[in-house]
Every structure is written in C-alpha cells, then in structure tokens.
Design an enzyme around this catalytic site. Structure first.
Site, PDB file in Angstrom:
ATOM      1  N   ASN A   9      -6.622  -6.973  -6.059  1.00 48.95           N
ATOM      2  CA  ASN A   9      -5.917  -5.753  -6.440  1.00 48.95           C
ATOM      3  C   ASN A   9      -4.712  -6.124  -7.327  1.00 48.95           C
ATOM      4  O   ASN A   9      -3.730  -6.705  -6.851  1.00 48.95           O
ATOM      5  CB  ASN A   9      -5.469  -5.037  -5.154  1.00 48.95           C
ATOM      6  CG  ASN A   9      -4.791  -3.724  -5.428  1.00 48.95           C
ATOM      7  OD1 ASN A   9      -4.006  -3.615  -6.362  1.00 48.95           O
ATOM      8  ND2 ASN A   9      -5.061  -2.736  -4.593  1.00 48.95           N
ATOM      9  N   ASP A  68      -3.651  -7.161   3.870  1.00 43.38           N
ATOM     10  CA  ASP A  68      -4.479  -5.978   4.091  1.00 43.38           C
ATOM     11  C   ASP A  68      -3.539  -4.847   4.468  1.00 43.38           C
ATOM     12  O   ASP A  68      -2.631  -5.016   5.280  1.00 43.38           O
ATOM     13  CB  ASP A  68      -5.544  -6.200   5.166  1.00 43.38           C
ATOM     14  CG  ASP A  68      -6.689  -5.211   4.986  1.00 43.38           C
ATOM     15  OD1 ASP A  68      -7.375  -5.287   3.934  1.00 43.38           O
ATOM     16  OD2 ASP A  68      -6.893  -4.339   5.853  1.00 43.38           O
ATOM     17  N   TYR A 150      -2.634   5.575  -2.477  1.00 38.94           N
ATOM     18  CA  TYR A 150      -2.142   6.845  -1.930  1.00 38.94           C
ATOM     19  C   TYR A 150      -0.675   7.114  -2.290  1.00 38.94           C
ATOM     20  O   TYR A 150      -0.072   8.037  -1.745  1.00 38.94           O
ATOM     21  CB  TYR A 150      -2.293   6.833  -0.400  1.00 38.94           C
ATOM     22  CG  TYR A 150      -3.732   6.713   0.062  1.00 38.94           C
ATOM     23  CD1 TYR A 150      -4.528   7.841   0.230  1.00 38.94           C
ATOM     24  CD2 TYR A 150      -4.306   5.468   0.336  1.00 38.94           C
ATOM     25  CE1 TYR A 150      -5.847   7.730   0.654  1.00 38.94           C
ATOM     26  CE2 TYR A 150      -5.627   5.341   0.760  1.00 38.94           C
ATOM     27  CZ  TYR A 150      -6.379   6.478   0.913  1.00 38.94           C
ATOM     28  OH  TYR A 150      -7.687   6.376   1.328  1.00 38.94           O
ATOM     29  N   ASP A 151      -0.104   6.328  -3.198  1.00 41.83           N
ATOM     30  CA  ASP A 151       1.313   6.490  -3.549  1.00 41.83           C
ATOM     31  C   ASP A 151       1.685   7.931  -3.932  1.00 41.83           C
ATOM     32  O   ASP A 151       2.770   8.396  -3.562  1.00 41.83           O
ATOM     33  CB  ASP A 151       1.713   5.531  -4.680  1.00 41.83           C
ATOM     34  CG  ASP A 151       1.981   4.116  -4.164  1.00 41.83           C
ATOM     35  OD1 ASP A 151       2.132   3.953  -2.936  1.00 41.83           O
ATOM     36  OD2 ASP A 151       2.042   3.189  -4.983  1.00 41.83           O
ATOM     37  N   HIS A 176       6.382  -0.980   2.808  1.00 47.32           N
ATOM     38  CA  HIS A 176       5.670  -1.766   3.824  1.00 47.32           C
ATOM     39  C   HIS A 176       5.398  -3.180   3.313  1.00 47.32           C
ATOM     40  O   HIS A 176       5.640  -4.164   3.991  1.00 47.32           O
ATOM     41  CB  HIS A 176       4.353  -1.063   4.167  1.00 47.32           C
ATOM     42  CG  HIS A 176       3.579  -0.599   2.964  1.00 47.32           C
ATOM     43  ND1 HIS A 176       4.132   0.209   1.998  1.00 47.32           N
ATOM     44  CD2 HIS A 176       2.324  -0.869   2.531  1.00 47.32           C
ATOM     45  CE1 HIS A 176       3.252   0.428   1.041  1.00 47.32           C
ATOM     46  NE2 HIS A 176       2.136  -0.212   1.348  1.00 47.32           N
TER      47      HIS A 176
HETATM   48  P1  ITT Z   1      -7.589  -6.688  -1.786  1.00 45.32           P
HETATM   49  O1  ITT Z   1      -8.370  -6.572  -0.526  1.00 45.32           O
HETATM   50  O2  ITT Z   1      -8.329  -7.390  -2.874  1.00 45.32           O
HETATM   51  O3  ITT Z   1      -6.219  -7.246  -1.564  1.00 45.32           O
HETATM   52  P2  ITT Z   1      -7.726  -3.759  -1.755  1.00 45.32           P
HETATM   53  O4  ITT Z   1      -7.378  -2.710  -2.777  1.00 45.32           O
HETATM   54  O5  ITT Z   1      -9.121  -3.771  -1.214  1.00 45.32           O
HETATM   55  O6  ITT Z   1      -7.333  -5.197  -2.375  1.00 45.32           O
HETATM   56  P3  ITT Z   1      -6.634  -3.212   0.886  1.00 45.32           P
HETATM   57  O7  ITT Z   1      -7.969  -3.275   1.479  1.00 45.32           O
HETATM   58  O8  ITT Z   1      -5.510  -3.907   1.554  1.00 45.32           O
HETATM   59  O9  ITT Z   1      -6.656  -3.699  -0.638  1.00 45.32           O
HETATM   60  O10 ITT Z   1      -6.076  -1.738   0.659  1.00 45.32           O
HETATM   61  C1  ITT Z   1      -6.721  -0.618   1.056  1.00 45.32           C
HETATM   62  C2  ITT Z   1      -6.305   0.548   0.255  1.00 45.32           C
HETATM   63  O11 ITT Z   1      -5.082   1.069   0.782  1.00 45.32           O
HETATM   64  C3  ITT Z   1      -6.017   0.317  -1.222  1.00 45.32           C
HETATM   65  O12 ITT Z   1      -7.180   0.319  -1.991  1.00 45.32           O
HETATM   66  C4  ITT Z   1      -5.141   1.526  -1.526  1.00 45.32           C
HETATM   67  O13 ITT Z   1      -5.928   2.671  -1.710  1.00 45.32           O
HETATM   68  C5  ITT Z   1      -4.353   1.678  -0.229  1.00 45.32           C
HETATM   69  N1  ITT Z   1      -3.052   1.004  -0.339  1.00 45.32           N
HETATM   70  C6  ITT Z   1      -2.718  -0.248   0.058  1.00 45.32           C
HETATM   71  N2  ITT Z   1      -1.437  -0.495  -0.233  1.00 45.32           N
HETATM   72  C7  ITT Z   1      -0.950   0.606  -0.852  1.00 45.32           C
HETATM   73  C8  ITT Z   1       0.294   0.959  -1.409  1.00 45.32           C
HETATM   74  O14 ITT Z   1       1.309   0.114  -1.431  1.00 45.32           O
HETATM   75  N3  ITT Z   1       0.417   2.174  -1.939  1.00 45.32           N
HETATM   76  C9  ITT Z   1      -0.590   3.051  -1.938  1.00 45.32           C
HETATM   77  N4  ITT Z   1      -1.807   2.793  -1.453  1.00 45.32           N
HETATM   78  C10 ITT Z   1      -1.984   1.573  -0.909  1.00 45.32           C
END
Ligand code: ITT
Length: 194
Positions: A9, A68, A150-151, A176
């Site tokens: 990401n 995560d 979801y920002d 967070h």
């Molecule tokens: P990696 O696993 O490659 O790190 P990912 O996008 O799959 O990337 P996650 O599984 O940790 O990452 O994240 C799940 C989702 O949660 C992510 O796709 C976003 O939609 C949301 N998310 C995570 N952190 C966020 C943030 O800081 N602000 C807004 N949405 C967030």
C-alpha cells in the site's frame, strides 16, 4: 539501520516514511523487487500483521515489519475490522467500501468508531508487536480528498474534519498508524542506545 516495510500500500508507505527516524533506512517491497501479493488469510488484525512480517522475513532474512490496520465500528459489531480492505468485495474500491459502510450505518444513531493499526516487527528472528488506536466517529457523508481508504468518513475524536480533509502532517500527528510507528521508533532507538 535498514528495515523492510512489508506493505503493498503506497499510501501507508508514504505516511510511514514521513514518521520514521532518519537513522532508519526504510526499504519498500519495490526496493527489494518483491512483487507477489502477500495473502492475508488470518482472522484478526494482529495475526495478519504478523503474517506479513514473517512472510518477508522468511523470504529475505532481513529485519522487517508489517502493518495491518482496520476500521472498527461499534454499531456494526466492530466491522469491517480485519475485512476493511475487502468490505464491499474482493475487487471493490475504497469508494465502494465507503458506500457500504454508509449504507449499513443509515439507521444507526451510535456512530462511534476507531481505527486500529498493529505493527509486527521481526528482528533477528524475534517478533515485537506495537499497537495504535484512535477513536472517532463515522461522518454522515464522505468529505475531503486526502489520504486513502476510509479517511473521507472518519472524524477523529475532538476534531471537526475527516482525516481526508487534513494534510498528511496533521493526520500523522494523531493517527493510529503514527501512534504505532512512534512505539516502533522508540523501541529501535532504545535498542540502539544499549
Ligand atoms: P498491505 O497489506 O499491503 O499493507 P492493505 O491496503 O491491504 O496494504 P490493510 O490490510 O492493513 O492494508 O488495510 C486494510 C484497509 O483498511 C485498507 O485497504 C484501507 O481501506 C483501510 N485503512 C487502513 N489504514 C487506513 C488509514 O490510515 N486511513 C483510512 N483507511 C485505512
């Protein structure tokens, strides 16, 4: 010190790059030419963070960490949580996920929610866990264009703006992810000073 960040990401990578000490050289998966998707098969945020970090550690034998994160909404039994990335379906977008949340929240008066980040650091074969949580609420409609995920619908407690209406510097002062990264950096600095 070199540390691989096991994420695909680019938004997370950008946020963390701005948070990490200059003494730490952050390597992305692109930097190490690692392109396959790391499947997130676990059923908790903690286990998925761990899975990502160990996957890359076992592949490279280099110290690394995984992040995560998820949005947990009280009125939806803490969903989407671990399923945040694919809440509206595997191939759906951030805006589809937001639409689904707002649809599920239509009749709800309790709009309390939290963002949670778990960082798993695997260093010299040992795992260390760092957590960051920020409380807030779900907006009635999306606002702002910054950030990701979801920002646009998350308003941190004590703020009027959504994360997507804030600059990255402002989000990074309270998010967070910045809380969890702060704990990671403290841990590394303490270790270096021993
Ligand atoms: P990696 O696993 O490659 O790190 P990912 O996008 O799959 O990337 P996650 O599984 O940790 O990452 O994240 C799940 C989702 O949660 C992510 O796709 C976003 O939609 C949301 N998310 C995570 N952190 C966020 C943030 O800081 N602000 C807004 N949405 C967030």
């Amino acid at each position: 010190m070199q540390l691989i960040f096991a994420t695909q990401n680019q938004h997370k990578l950008f946020e963390v790059t701005k948070l990490i000490d200059l003494s730490i050289q952050l390597l992305s998966l692109n930097d190490i030419n690692y392109t396959p998707e790391i499947e997130e098969t676990a059923s908790t945020i903690e286990e998925n963070a761990s899975l990502k970090a160990w996957h890359i550690y076992n592949h490279t034998c280099n110290n690394c960490f995984g992040d995560d994160s998820g949005l947990e909404i009280e009125a939806l039994n803490m969903e989407p949580g671990v399923y945040s990335a694919r809440y509206a379906g595997v191939h759906k977008s951030d805006s589809d996920n937001i639409k689904k949340v707002l649809h599920e929240m239509k009749s709800k008066t309790n709009r309390a929610a939290q963002f949670k980040t778990i960082i798993s650091l695997v260093m010299e074969g040992k795992e260390h866990i760092f957590e960051g949580i920020i409380q807030g609420s779900i907006a009635e409609k999306p606002k702002g264009v910054n950030g990701f995920g979801y920002d646009p619908i998350f308003i941190p407690k004590g703020q009027r703006l959504t994360f997507a209406e804030m600059s990255i510097e402002k989000k990074n002062r309270i998010s967070h992810r910045s809380i969890a990264v702060g704990k990671l950096v403290n841990f590394l600095n303490h270790r270096n000073s021993l």
